[in-house]
Design a protein around this motif. Structure first.
Motif, PDB file in Angstrom:
ATOM      1  N   GLY A 157       2.035   9.550  -6.074  1.00 12.07           N
ATOM      2  CA  GLY A 157       2.480  10.900  -5.771  1.00 12.07           C
ATOM      3  C   GLY A 157       2.338  11.315  -4.322  1.00 12.07           C
ATOM      4  N   TYR A 158       1.967  10.406  -3.452  1.00 14.72           N
ATOM      5  CA  TYR A 158       1.827  10.731  -2.026  1.00 14.72           C
ATOM      6  C   TYR A 158       3.130  10.409  -1.288  1.00 14.72           C
ATOM      7  N   VAL A 216       0.843  -1.200   0.000  1.00 19.78           N
ATOM      8  CA  VAL A 216       0.000   0.000   0.000  1.00 19.78           C
ATOM      9  C   VAL A 216       0.878   1.249   0.000  1.00 19.78           C
ATOM     10  N   ALA A 217       1.937   1.242   0.818  1.00 22.77           N
ATOM     11  CA  ALA A 217       2.847   2.392   0.865  1.00 22.77           C
ATOM     12  C   ALA A 217       3.481   2.622  -0.502  1.00 22.77           C
ATOM     13  N   GLY A 218       3.905   1.540  -1.161  1.00 20.73           N
ATOM     14  CA  GLY A 218       4.502   1.663  -2.492  1.00 20.73           C
ATOM     15  C   GLY A 218       3.512   2.231  -3.506  1.00 20.73           C
ATOM     16  N   ALA A 219       2.278   1.774  -3.438  1.00 20.91           N
ATOM     17  CA  ALA A 219       1.256   2.269  -4.362  1.00 20.91           C
ATOM     18  C   ALA A 219       0.973   3.751  -4.120  1.00 20.91           C
ATOM     19  N   LEU A 220       0.904   4.151  -2.857  1.00 25.08           N
ATOM     20  CA  LEU A 220       0.677   5.565  -2.534  1.00 25.08           C
ATOM     21  C   LEU A 220       1.821   6.434  -3.048  1.00 25.08           C
TER      22      LEU A 220
END
Length: 79
Positions: free
Chosen positions: A29-30, A21-25
């Motif tokens: 651009g987050y 999830v962190a990688g996707a965020l």
């Protein structure tokens, strides 16, 4: 009475789902997201009117089925 149980991994236990999830965020651009830990929420509707008995029973359910005490912790909210 309603019980809400928050189950989450203990500190130090790897969380590959949180890392994904962190990688996707980050890819979206987050960049301000430093890390993600993922857990689960379980809601139970109870017939008990006694909060003390309800908490004890829900704690028993968590220890026996709803969480893995080796790698997970949990908290209980009664409403």
């Amino acid at each position: 009475m309603k019980a809400k149980i928050h189950v989450y991994l203990k500190p130090g236990v790897l969380d590959p789902q949180g890392a994904a999830v962190a990688g996707a965020l980050h890819n979206m651009g987050y960049e301000e997201v430093a890390s993600v830990r993922q857990g689960k929420l379980i809601e139970l509707d109870l017939t008990s009117d006694d909060p003390e008995i309800a908490r004890a029973r829900v704690d028993e359910m968590c220890a026996k089925l709803l969480s893995n005490p080796v790698i997970e912790s949990y908290s209980i909210e009664l409403e």
